[in-house]
Design a protein around this motif. Structure first.
Motif, PDB file in Angstrom:
ATOM      1  N   ALA A 103       3.012  -6.726   4.078  1.00 40.39           N
ATOM      2  CA  ALA A 103       2.642  -6.239   5.571  1.00 40.39           C
ATOM      3  C   ALA A 103       3.779  -6.308   6.481  1.00 40.39           C
ATOM      4  O   ALA A 103       3.994  -5.520   7.358  1.00 40.39           O
ATOM      5  CB  ALA A 103       1.318  -7.110   5.965  1.00 40.39           C
ATOM      6  N   ALA A 118      -3.727   0.400   6.358  1.00 38.10           N
ATOM      7  CA  ALA A 118      -4.045  -1.012   5.985  1.00 38.10           C
ATOM      8  C   ALA A 118      -5.908  -1.373   6.362  1.00 38.10           C
ATOM      9  O   ALA A 118      -6.360  -2.169   5.496  1.00 38.10           O
ATOM     10  CB  ALA A 118      -3.530  -2.318   6.795  1.00 38.10           C
ATOM     11  N   GLY A 124      -5.837  -6.387   2.992  1.00 41.20           N
ATOM     12  CA  GLY A 124      -4.622  -5.775   3.723  1.00 41.20           C
ATOM     13  C   GLY A 124      -4.767  -5.700   5.106  1.00 41.20           C
ATOM     14  O   GLY A 124      -3.699  -5.826   6.066  1.00 41.20           O
ATOM     15  N   VAL A 128      -2.172  -7.398   7.901  1.00 37.12           N
ATOM     16  CA  VAL A 128      -1.324  -6.614   8.829  1.00 37.12           C
ATOM     17  C   VAL A 128      -1.575  -7.232  10.186  1.00 37.12           C
ATOM     18  O   VAL A 128      -0.945  -7.196  11.127  1.00 37.12           O
ATOM     19  CB  VAL A 128      -1.954  -5.064   8.773  1.00 37.12           C
ATOM     20  CG1 VAL A 128      -1.303  -4.368   9.928  1.00 37.12           C
ATOM     21  CG2 VAL A 128      -1.279  -4.637   7.256  1.00 37.12           C
TER      22      VAL A 128
END
Length: 202
Positions: A103, A118, A124, A128
């Motif tokens: 990320a 993301a 994710g 992020v």
């Protein structure tokens, strides 16, 4: 068993439909902070229920998007305030560390594009948002991209369930919608893996 559980859930939603939108909001909010919360499954299921007329698609999407947006921004502010201390404590596992590193690199290179993509990767999205706050990514820019990301995500999940529910019997519509969602998420993860492998070879 799975069919009975699904019908029990849809009956519960139908009996207390007003609460269903609040539940969706909370699931989407918490999923941005605790990736194990099944927000996408909840939104898809709500879309399937909407296909039978027990919920409103026009309320499912904004409820899920609002929860996701506030959750992402909360994660961003946590990253901004506590930075590396938090990620070291709660994202110290091998897979979590790999996601955070990915990320950070991608955010510095792609920024807004990554924030949108993301949102469709369980875990994710959290990595992020936290990384964006930790690295000092401009908050105004983050808000713009995250607003677009959460609206797209909520619409995609709700419509996937809705049209799956209209095409097939509700239970099998849910199965189809969830399989499609997992395939999309898996495809994104596969592309990431191939990109990392290509970089290691070069």
């Amino acid at each position: 068993m799975a069919r009975r559980m699904f019908h029990a859930f849809t009956q519960l939603v139908a009996d207390a439909s007003g609460w269903a939108y609040l539940i969706l909001f909370l699931f989407a909010f918490l999923d941005a902070l605790v990736p194990i919360v099944p927000s996408e499954t909840a939104v898809i299921t709500a879309g399937v229920v909407a296909a039978s007329g027990d919920l409103s698609l026009g309320l499912i999407i904004p409820a899920a998007a609002a929860g996701a947006f506030l959750g992402d921004n909360t994660a961003y502010l946590i990253g901004r305030r506590f930075g590396g201390r938090l990620t070291d404590r709660f994202f110290s596992g091998e897979k979590a560390t790999e996601r955070m590193a990915w990320a950070e690199v991608q955010l510095s290179e792609r920024g807004g594009e990554l924030i949108v993509v993301a949102r469709f990767i369980p875990g994710g999205r959290t990595a992020v948002a936290l990384s964006a706050g930790t690295l000092g990514y401009p908050w105004r820019r983050f808000v713009v991209f995250d607003l677009a990301a959460t609206l797209i995500w909520a619409s995609y999940a709700a419509l996937l369930g809705y049209y799956g529910g209209r095409t097939f019997e509700s239970f099998w519509g849910l199965v189809l919608a969830l399989t499609t969602a997992f395939a999309i998420a898996g495809g994104i993860e596969l592309v990431r893996w191939l990109q990392r492998r290509r970089k290691r070879r070069s």
